[in-house]
Write a protein that holds these residues in place. Structure first.
Motif, PDB file in Angstrom:
ATOM      1  N   VAL A   7     -66.113  34.319  -9.235  1.00 10.06           N
ATOM      2  CA  VAL A   7     -66.066  34.833  -7.872  1.00 10.06           C
ATOM      3  C   VAL A   7     -64.673  35.389  -7.644  1.00 10.06           C
ATOM      4  N   ALA A   8     -64.617  36.595  -7.139  1.00 12.76           N
ATOM      5  CA  ALA A   8     -63.311  37.211  -6.885  1.00 12.76           C
ATOM      6  C   ALA A   8     -62.557  36.398  -5.836  1.00 12.76           C
ATOM      7  N   PRO A   9     -61.314  36.066  -6.113  1.00 13.52           N
ATOM      8  CA  PRO A   9     -60.527  35.316  -5.131  1.00 13.52           C
ATOM      9  C   PRO A   9     -60.183  36.197  -3.926  1.00 13.52           C
ATOM     10  N   LEU A  10     -59.742  35.558  -2.895  1.00 22.10           N
ATOM     11  CA  LEU A  10     -59.264  36.282  -1.717  1.00 22.10           C
ATOM     12  C   LEU A  10     -57.938  36.925  -2.100  1.00 22.10           C
ATOM     13  N   GLY A  11     -57.888  38.239  -2.039  1.00 16.83           N
ATOM     14  CA  GLY A  11     -56.696  38.961  -2.452  1.00 16.83           C
ATOM     15  C   GLY A  11     -55.894  39.478  -1.279  1.00 16.83           C
ATOM     16  N   THR A  12     -54.791  40.105  -1.604  1.00 16.02           N
ATOM     17  CA  THR A  12     -53.894  40.645  -0.585  1.00 16.02           C
ATOM     18  C   THR A  12     -54.580  41.693   0.279  1.00 16.02           C
ATOM     19  N   SER A  34     -51.298  35.513  16.942  1.00 18.98           N
ATOM     20  CA  SER A  34     -50.807  35.372  15.575  1.00 18.98           C
ATOM     21  C   SER A  34     -52.023  35.151  14.704  1.00 18.98           C
ATOM     22  N   VAL A  35     -51.973  35.701  13.483  1.00 25.90           N
ATOM     23  CA  VAL A  35     -53.085  35.560  12.538  1.00 25.90           C
ATOM     24  C   VAL A  35     -52.507  35.115  11.199  1.00 25.90           C
ATOM     25  N   THR A  36     -53.131  34.090  10.626  1.00 26.06           N
ATOM     26  CA  THR A  36     -52.728  33.569   9.326  1.00 26.06           C
ATOM     27  C   THR A  36     -53.918  33.609   8.377  1.00 26.06           C
ATOM     28  N   VAL A  37     -53.686  34.024   7.133  1.00 24.92           N
ATOM     29  CA  VAL A  37     -54.716  33.982   6.098  1.00 24.92           C
ATOM     30  C   VAL A  37     -54.151  33.190   4.922  1.00 24.92           C
ATOM     31  N   LEU A  38     -54.923  32.186   4.489  1.00 25.23           N
ATOM     32  CA  LEU A  38     -54.552  31.352   3.351  1.00 25.23           C
ATOM     33  C   LEU A  38     -55.535  31.574   2.216  1.00 25.23           C
ATOM     34  N   ASP A  39     -55.062  31.434   0.979  1.00 26.90           N
ATOM     35  CA  ASP A  39     -55.969  31.501  -0.163  1.00 26.90           C
ATOM     36  C   ASP A  39     -56.617  30.130  -0.369  1.00 26.90           C
ATOM     37  N   ALA A  40     -57.456  30.007  -1.394  1.00 23.50           N
ATOM     38  CA  ALA A  40     -58.195  28.763  -1.632  1.00 23.50           C
ATOM     39  C   ALA A  40     -57.287  27.569  -1.895  1.00 23.50           C
ATOM     40  N   GLY A  41     -56.084  27.810  -2.360  1.00 24.99           N
ATOM     41  CA  GLY A  41     -55.132  26.726  -2.612  1.00 24.99           C
ATOM     42  C   GLY A  41     -54.287  26.365  -1.402  1.00 24.99           C
ATOM     43  N   GLY A  42     -54.509  27.050  -0.293  1.00 19.42           N
ATOM     44  CA  GLY A  42     -53.742  26.784   0.924  1.00 19.42           C
ATOM     45  C   GLY A  42     -52.438  27.546   0.990  1.00 19.42           C
ATOM     46  N   LEU A  45     -51.257  34.052   2.323  1.00 16.33           N
ATOM     47  CA  LEU A  45     -51.504  35.397   1.804  1.00 16.33           C
ATOM     48  C   LEU A  45     -51.026  36.457   2.785  1.00 16.33           C
ATOM     49  N   ALA A  46     -51.215  36.185   4.078  1.00 15.33           N
ATOM     50  CA  ALA A  46     -50.812  37.159   5.097  1.00 15.33           C
ATOM     51  C   ALA A  46     -50.581  36.440   6.420  1.00 15.33           C
ATOM     52  N   PHE A  47     -49.629  36.972   7.190  1.00 19.72           N
ATOM     53  CA  PHE A  47     -49.323  36.429   8.505  1.00 19.72           C
ATOM     54  C   PHE A  47     -48.803  37.556   9.379  1.00 19.72           C
TER      55      PHE A  47
END
Length: 141
Positions: A7-12, A34-42, A45-47
């Motif tokens: 499964v493709a990971p959540l990318g930039t 404010s918006v935060t995005v985390l990858d599967a490891g926590g 990725l973006a803020f």
């Protein structure tokens, strides 16, 4: 013999799409967030914090994303579980983790697998949840 499909990971690019879509939904409603995005490891990725968003919204968006990721559930669905009469009322204080049980955090799945989470802070809990949902609706999952 079982076969595991990658499964493709959540990318930039995914993270930037989530941030921009959530921000656009919030801007249309006149709500600085404010918006935060985390990858599967926590990992972050973006803020993005709007100039007019309350300062604490950066922390709340991150904690909402973290909570949604760790519990693999939208934070909106967890609020009643941690109330004084809820089955997990001691969870927020039992763990030394930055959990926040306020609507606005949603796990991100792709092909049924958890690949990250988005958190939005700055509006009402219902607004934050709707902005995060709008972002997920744009993501190829």
């Amino acid at each position: 013999m079982s076969t595991t499909t990658a499964v493709a990971p959540l990318g930039t690019a995914d993270a930037e799409l989530l941030v921009e879509t959530a921000r656009s939904a919030a801007e249309a409603a006149g709500v600085p967030v404010s918006v935060t995005v985390l990858d599967a490891g926590g990992h972050l990725l973006a803020f993005r914090r709007d100039d007019r968003a309350v300062l604490i919204s950066g922390e709340t968006s991150t904690r909402k994303a973290y909570t949604a990721l760790q519990l693999n559930a939208p934070t909106a669905d967890l609020v009643d579980l941690v109330k004084p009469d809820g089955p997990f009322h001691s969870l927020p204080t039992a763990l030394d983790r930055p959990l926040l049980f306020i609507a606005g955090g949603i796990p991100v799945h792709r092909d049924g697998r958890l690949i990250g989470a988005i958190g939005v802070g700055g509006g009402s809990p219902e607004q934050d949840h709707s902005f995060a949902t709008a972002a997920l609706d744009r993501l190829d999952r």
